[in-house]
Design an enzyme around this catalytic site. Structure first.
Site, PDB file in Angstrom:
ATOM      1  N   GLN A  27       9.131  -3.176  -5.079  1.00  0.00           N
ATOM      2  CA  GLN A  27       8.212  -4.042  -5.825  1.00  0.00           C
ATOM      3  C   GLN A  27       8.852  -5.373  -6.225  1.00  0.00           C
ATOM      4  OE1 GLN A  27       6.970  -0.660  -8.586  1.00  0.00           O
ATOM      5  NE2 GLN A  27       5.122  -1.892  -8.505  1.00  0.00           N
ATOM      6  N   CYS A  77      -0.857   0.071 -11.341  1.00  0.00           N
ATOM      7  CA  CYS A  77       0.373  -0.313 -10.653  1.00  0.00           C
ATOM      8  C   CYS A  77       0.600  -1.805 -10.875  1.00  0.00           C
ATOM      9  CB  CYS A  77       0.224  -0.012  -9.157  1.00  0.00           C
ATOM     10  SG  CYS A  77       1.677  -0.453  -8.196  1.00  0.00           S
ATOM     11  N   LEU A  78       1.832  -2.171 -11.204  1.00  0.00           N
ATOM     12  CA  LEU A  78       2.135  -3.589 -11.434  1.00  0.00           C
ATOM     13  C   LEU A  78       1.900  -4.418 -10.176  1.00  0.00           C
ATOM     14  CD1 LEU A  78       5.373  -3.311 -13.615  1.00  0.00           C
ATOM     15  CD2 LEU A  78       3.040  -3.789 -14.381  1.00  0.00           C
ATOM     16  N   HIS A 113       6.240   4.576  -3.767  1.00  0.00           N
ATOM     17  CA  HIS A 113       6.586   3.181  -3.431  1.00  0.00           C
ATOM     18  C   HIS A 113       7.755   3.126  -2.448  1.00  0.00           C
ATOM     19  CE1 HIS A 113       4.023   0.562  -5.747  1.00  0.00           C
ATOM     20  NE2 HIS A 113       4.270   1.190  -6.881  1.00  0.00           N
ATOM     21  N   GLY A 167       7.143   2.047 -15.028  1.00  0.00           N
ATOM     22  CA  GLY A 167       7.937   2.382 -13.851  1.00  0.00           C
ATOM     23  C   GLY A 167       7.967   1.192 -12.903  1.00  0.00           C
ATOM     24  N   HIS A 182       4.588   8.489  -8.525  1.00  0.00           N
ATOM     25  CA  HIS A 182       4.022   7.177  -8.191  1.00  0.00           C
ATOM     26  C   HIS A 182       5.129   6.256  -7.642  1.00  0.00           C
ATOM     27  CE1 HIS A 182       1.315   3.601  -9.196  1.00  0.00           C
ATOM     28  NE2 HIS A 182       2.487   3.026  -8.990  1.00  0.00           N
ATOM     29  N   GLU A 183       6.282   6.257  -8.334  1.00  0.00           N
ATOM     30  CA  GLU A 183       7.374   5.359  -7.915  1.00  0.00           C
ATOM     31  C   GLU A 183       8.027   5.839  -6.619  1.00  0.00           C
ATOM     32  OE1 GLU A 183       7.375   2.624  -9.356  1.00  0.00           O
ATOM     33  OE2 GLU A 183       6.170   3.228 -11.067  1.00  0.00           O
TER      34      GLU A 183
HETATM   35 NI    NI Z   1       3.199   1.092  -8.646  1.00  0.00          NI
END
Ligand code: NI
Length: 182
Positions: free
Chosen positions: A51, A93-94, A139, A46, A135-136
Site C-alpha cells: 500500500q 481499506c485505506l 494485500h 492496518g 485483510h492485510e
Molecule cells: Ni486494505
C-alpha cells in the site's frame, strides 16, 4: 511518507504478489516506523507494505486499546496455518477510500510469521485482530477486500471503483480493468 502516499485502487502494485522479506535490518525498522505513522495519520488500523508501493511481504497493525496508544504489531512473511469458523464483519481499506462492506472470513486463525528481528513466531488470533490480519495478508497476495464480496455487491461498487482507478490517471488502466475484471 504521509497519508497522501498511500496507493489507491488502480495502482498495479496493489495487484502484485509481494516478495518475501529476507533482510531484517535497520532499514526495515525505519520503514515499519514510517508505516505506523502513515497509518495513524490516515486513521487506519492496518497497513501492508504494497500500500506504500513496496512489494514486500510485511504489514503493520495498530490494535486499538482503551485509554492507551494503540498496540504496535509487525508481521513479516505471514502464513496462515489453520482457520476455523466464518463470520461477517464490515471492512474498509485505506487504498479504497469511501467504500465499506461486510466481508465473510474465518473467525479464528493460527499464523506463523517473522517478527521485526526475523525470529519465527506463531500466534492464534480471533476478533478484530484476526480480521485485520486477514485483510492485510490479502494485500500481500494482491487481493483486495472488494474481491471477496459477492458478484452482486461487486457490481454495485463497479462505478465507484472505476472512478477511483481512473483518478490515479494510470494509462494502463484499460489493461488492468480487463485483467482483473473491474
Ligand atoms: Ni486494505
Amino acid at each position: 511518507m504521509s497519508a497522501n502516499d498511500i496507493c489507491i485502487y488502480g495502482d498495479l502494485v496493489l495487484r502484485q504478489k509481494a516478495f518475501p522479506v529476507v533482510k531484517f535490518d535497520e532499514e526495515l525498522k525505519q520503514v515499519a516506523d514510517q508505516m505506523f505513522d502513515t497509518m495513524f495519520e490516515a486513521d487506519g488500523i492496518g497497513l501492508a507494505a504494497p500500500q506504500i508501493n513496496i512489494s514486500k511481504a510485511f504489514l503493520v497493525i495498530g490494535m486499538p486499546r482503551e485509554d492507551q496508544e494503540p498496540e504496535r504489531l509487525f508481521f513479516a512473511n505471514p502464513e496462515i496455518l489453520e482457520t476455523r469458523g466464518e463470520i461477517g464483519m464490515e471492512e474498509g481499506c485505506l487504498s479504497i477510500p469511501g467504500v465499506r462492506d461486510e466481508v465473510m472470513r474465518p473467525e479464528w486463525i493460527r499464523l506463523r510469521y517473522q517478527d521485526i528481528k526475523g525470529q519465527t513466531q506463531e500466534l492464534e488470533a480471533d476478533g478484530l485482530l484476526v480480521r485485520v490480519l486477514q485483510h492485510e495478508i490479502d494485500h500481500l497476495n494482491g487481493i483486495l477486500f472488494t474481491d471477496r464480496l459477492s458478484p452482486a455487491k461487486r457490481g454495485l461498487l463497479k462505478s465507484a471503483l472505476e472512478k477511483l482507478a481512473k483518478s490515479k490517471g494510470d494509462k494502463r488502466f484499460s489493461d488492468y480493468a480487463e485483467k482483473f475484471d473491474l
